[in-house]
Design an enzyme around this catalytic site. Structure first.
Site, PDB file in Angstrom:
ATOM      1  N   LYS A 112      44.010  36.181  43.371  1.00  0.00           N
ATOM      2  CA  LYS A 112      45.360  35.764  43.045  1.00  0.00           C
ATOM      3  C   LYS A 112      45.214  34.470  42.359  1.00  0.00           C
ATOM      4  O   LYS A 112      46.272  34.139  41.603  1.00  0.00           O
ATOM      5  CB  LYS A 112      46.168  35.554  44.415  1.00  0.00           C
ATOM      6  CG  LYS A 112      46.480  36.606  45.287  1.00  0.00           C
ATOM      7  CD  LYS A 112      47.396  37.799  44.826  1.00  0.00           C
ATOM      8  CE  LYS A 112      48.014  38.562  45.899  1.00  0.00           C
ATOM      9  NZ  LYS A 112      47.163  39.533  46.453  1.00  0.00           N
TER      10      LYS A 112
HETATM   11  C1  LIG Z   1      47.291  40.503  47.166  1.00  0.00           C
HETATM   12  C2  LIG Z   1      45.956  41.368  47.559  1.00  0.00           C
HETATM   13  C3  LIG Z   1      45.835  42.651  47.350  1.00  0.00           C
HETATM   14  C4  LIG Z   1      46.724  43.633  46.897  1.00  0.00           C
HETATM   15  O1  LIG Z   1      47.233  43.344  45.370  1.00  0.00           O
HETATM   16  P1  LIG Z   1      48.499  43.862  44.663  1.00  0.00           P
HETATM   17  O2  LIG Z   1      48.547  43.080  43.550  1.00  0.00           O
HETATM   18  O3  LIG Z   1      49.540  43.496  45.585  1.00  0.00           O
HETATM   19  O4  LIG Z   1      48.432  45.257  44.632  1.00  0.00           O
HETATM   20  C5  LIG Z   1      44.621  43.222  47.602  1.00  0.00           C
HETATM   21  N1  LIG Z   1      43.643  42.518  48.227  1.00  0.00           N
HETATM   22  C6  LIG Z   1      43.755  41.222  48.378  1.00  0.00           C
HETATM   23  C7  LIG Z   1      42.635  40.559  49.046  1.00  0.00           C
HETATM   24  C8  LIG Z   1      45.128  40.447  47.957  1.00  0.00           C
HETATM   25  O5  LIG Z   1      45.170  39.216  48.223  1.00  0.00           O
END
Ligand SMILES: *Cc1c(COP(=O)(O)O)cnc(C)c1O
Length: 466
Positions: A112
Site C-alpha cells: 500500500k
Molecule cells: C490490501 C492487501 C491485499 C489486497 O489488495 P487489493 O488491492 O485490495 O486486492 C493483499 N495483501 C496485502 C498484504 C494487503 O495489504
C-alpha cells in the site's frame, strides 16, 4: 486525460479532480476515458530506468495537464526516496519459472505504501493550489490504514479518519495506525467486519449533508490515483524479465481487486501480460465470479491473511465496466441489483472479457501454510500469509513453460509473525525502520457499527471545506 464514472452520470473530471474526489456522485468509480498505449519500442526504451523515473513515464499520460513532467518526476523521487531498498520493488527468483516481486520496502511494510506515499504528496500539491481542506475517510482491513496515515500524518489541509474492524487486524497493523499521534490523525475501531466499515465509508461519500460541509476524499483503492501508481511495478518487473519481447504472468493476492486491476491496466497500455492470476483465500467471491460468473457475497470468515478477508471487492466494478462495453447506465442497474440482493451474475460479455486475461485460484489455511513452508525450505525465503496465497495460486496455475510467473509479495512477513511462525517454525523480525512500535503509546476511539455515530464523530472533528 478525462475521467468518467463507471455509472455513467457523474460529471467528468480532470486527474486533479479525480484524485481529490471519493466515489463519483452517481456512486460509481472514476476511470480514464481511454487507455493510453505505449508501442513496443517505447516500452523497450524504458528498460533500466531508475524506479522513480519509470514511474513518472508510465503515469504521465494519466496525469495529463494536472502536473508538469518536472513536477511529477519530483513527486515520484520524493515518494520513492522513502523506501528502504534502492530498487524500490526488487525482484527475486524462486525457481526456473517462479519469481517474487517484493512490494513491502516502504515505511509501513506493505505494498500500500507504493501508492499512498505518492498519493499523500498529490493531495498536498493539489490542496495547496486550491487552498482547500480535505477530510479523508477510509476503511482498512489492516494495511491501507497504516500506509495512509504515514503518508498524511502532520500534513496541513488534511484530516484523516480511519476505520478498522475492531479485533480483526494484527497487533502490528493496529499499532502502526494507533501510535501515530499527529493531531490530524483519527483512528476508529469499529464493531463489525471490514465490509461493514467499507459500507459506512461509501455511505458517507453519498451523504449530501456531510458532502455539503466537508470535502470528503478517499485513500481506499476506489481512488484512481492509487491504482495508477501500482501500474508502474508491473512494468518494472516485466521489463526485467524480458518484456516487451517476452510475455510475463502475475499472481496477485487479492481483496478489493485494486492491485490486480492495476495489472489489467498495464496490459491495456501495451505491456505483454500472459495471464493475471487472482489469488483469494476462503473469502472467495472473486474466484467464484471469475470461474463461474457468480458474484455473490457470503459471510466474511476471518483468516490469517486479514487484508484479503473481503467479500465485496470495490474495484471489480471497474473491470465489469471496461469488459462490459463501458455502458454506465447498464452497469448502474446491475450494481443496484447487487446492492439490493448481495448477489448478481456476470453478463456473457463481462465473463468473456475477463477470461481473456484473468484466471483465479483459492487457497485455504493448509494451502497457505504449505506455500510458506515451500518458500522457506526450497528457497530460504520467509513470506507472509498473503504472499503465500499468491504463491500457492501461481504454483498451481497452468502457465506454459518459458513464461515467468511473478508473485506479488504484498506484505513483509513480520507484519504477521504468528502465522509465519506456525507454518515455518521461524519468527520473522520487524525491520529497524519501524522503530519501537510496541513501546509507543496508542490512541484510538471505539464506535458501534452505526453510521450515524460515525458521521457525528467525523462532523465534530473535521475542518469544513473552503
Ligand atoms: C490490501 C492487501 C491485499 C489486497 O489488495 P487489493 O488491492 O485490495 O486486492 C493483499 N495483501 C496485502 C498484504 C494487503 O495489504
Amino acid at each position: 486525460m478525462e475521467y468518467v464514472s463507471t455509472r455513467g452520470s457523474a460529471p467528468t473530471l480532470t486527474f486533479e479532480g479525480a484524485t481529490l474526489a471519493g466515489l463519483a456522485d452517481d456512486g460509481g468509480l472514476y476511470l480514464p476515458r481511454e487507455w493510453p498505449r505505449f508501442s513496443e519500442s517505447e516500452i523497450a526504451a524504458m528498460a533500466g530506468l531508475p524506479y522513480a523515473e519509470l514511474a513518472a513515464r508510465v503515469m504521465q499520460p494519466f496525469v495529463g495537464d494536472s502536473l508538469s513532467t518536472g513536477e511529477l518526476r519530483d513527486l515520484c523521487k520524493q515518494a520513492y526516496g522513502r523506501f528502504s531498498h534502492a530498487a524500490v520493488t526488487p525482484l527475486k527468483q524462486f525457481d526456473e519459472q517462479q519469481w517474487l516481486l517484493e512490494l513491502f520496502h516502504g515505511p509501513t511494510l506493505a505494498f500500500k505504501d507504493v501508492a499512498l506515499q505518492l498519493l499523500g504528496l498529490l493531495f498536498e500539491k493539489f490542496l495547496t493550489r486550491s487552498k482547500d481542506h480535505l477530510t479523508i475517510v477510509g476503511a482498512t482491513s489492516g494495511d491501507t490504514g497504516s500506509a495512509a496515515i504515514d503518508a498524511v500524518a502532520g500534513r496541513e489541509r488534511i484530516d484523516i479518519f480511519m476505520l478498522h474492524p475492531r479485533g480483526r487486524v494484527s497487533d502490528v497493523q493496529r499499532r502502526q495506525m494507533t501510535t501515530v499521534l499527529a493531531p490530524n490523525v483519527h483512528n476508529i475501531a469499529i464493531e463489525g467486519s471490514f465490509d461493514d466499515a467499507q459500507a459506512m465509508v461509501k455511505r458517507m461519500f453519498n451523504d449530501s449533508a456531510m458532502n455539503s460541509r466537508f470535502h470528503i476524499g478517499a485513500v481506499n483503492s476506489i481512488n484512481w490515483a492509487r491504482l495508477m501508481a501500482q501500474v508502474v511495478y508491473y512494468f518494472a518487473a516485466a521489463m526485467q524479465l524480458g518484456a516487451p519481447a517476452r510475455k510475463v504472468a502475475f499472481s496477485v493476492p487479492t481483496g478489493n481487486f485494486g492491485d490486480v486491476f492495476a495489472g489489467y491496466v498495464a496490459a491495456q497500455m501495451g505491456l505483454p501480460i500472459a495471464q493475471l492470476i487472482v489469488a483469494t483465500n476462503i473469502n472467495d467471491i472473486l474466484h467464484r465470479a471469475l470461474s463461474d460468473g457468480d458474484y455473490s457475497a457470503g459471510v466474511v470468515t476471518p483468516t490469517a491473511a486479514p487484508s484479503m478477508d473481503i467479500q465485496v471487492s470495490s474495484n471489480f466494478e471497474r473491470l465489469l465496466f471496461d469488459c462490459g462495453g463501458r455502458d454506465g447506465t447498464a452497469l448502474a442497474a446491475q450494481m443496484r441489483g447487487f446492492e439490493a440482493d448481495k448477489a448478481m451474475r456476470l453478463t456473457n460479455a463481462q465473463r468473456e472479457g475477463a477470461s481473456a486475461l484473468f484466471t483465479s485460484a483459492r487457497a485455504d489455511a493448509s494451502d497457505m501454510a504449505h506455500a510458506m513452508r515451500w518458500a522457506s525450505e526450497n528457497c530460504g525465503e520467509i513470506i507472509d500469509p498473503h504472499t503465500a496465497i499468491g504463491l500457492h495460486a501461481s504454483r498451481s496455475a497452468d502457465v506454459p513453460a518459458g513464461i515467468p510467473v511473478v508473485t506479488l509479495a504484498t506484505a513483509h512477513p513480520a507484519k504477521f509473525p504468528d502465522a509465519v511462525e506456525r507454518a515455518t517454525g521461524q519468527r520473522p523480525q520487524l525491520p529497524g525502520r519501524v522503530g519501537d512500535l510496541f513501546a509507543r503509546e496508542e490512541a484510538f476511539d471505539e464506535l458501534p457499527g452505526d453510521y450515524d455515530a460515525v458521521a457525528a464523530y467525523v462532523a465534530e472533528r473535521a475542518t469544513p471545506s473552503a
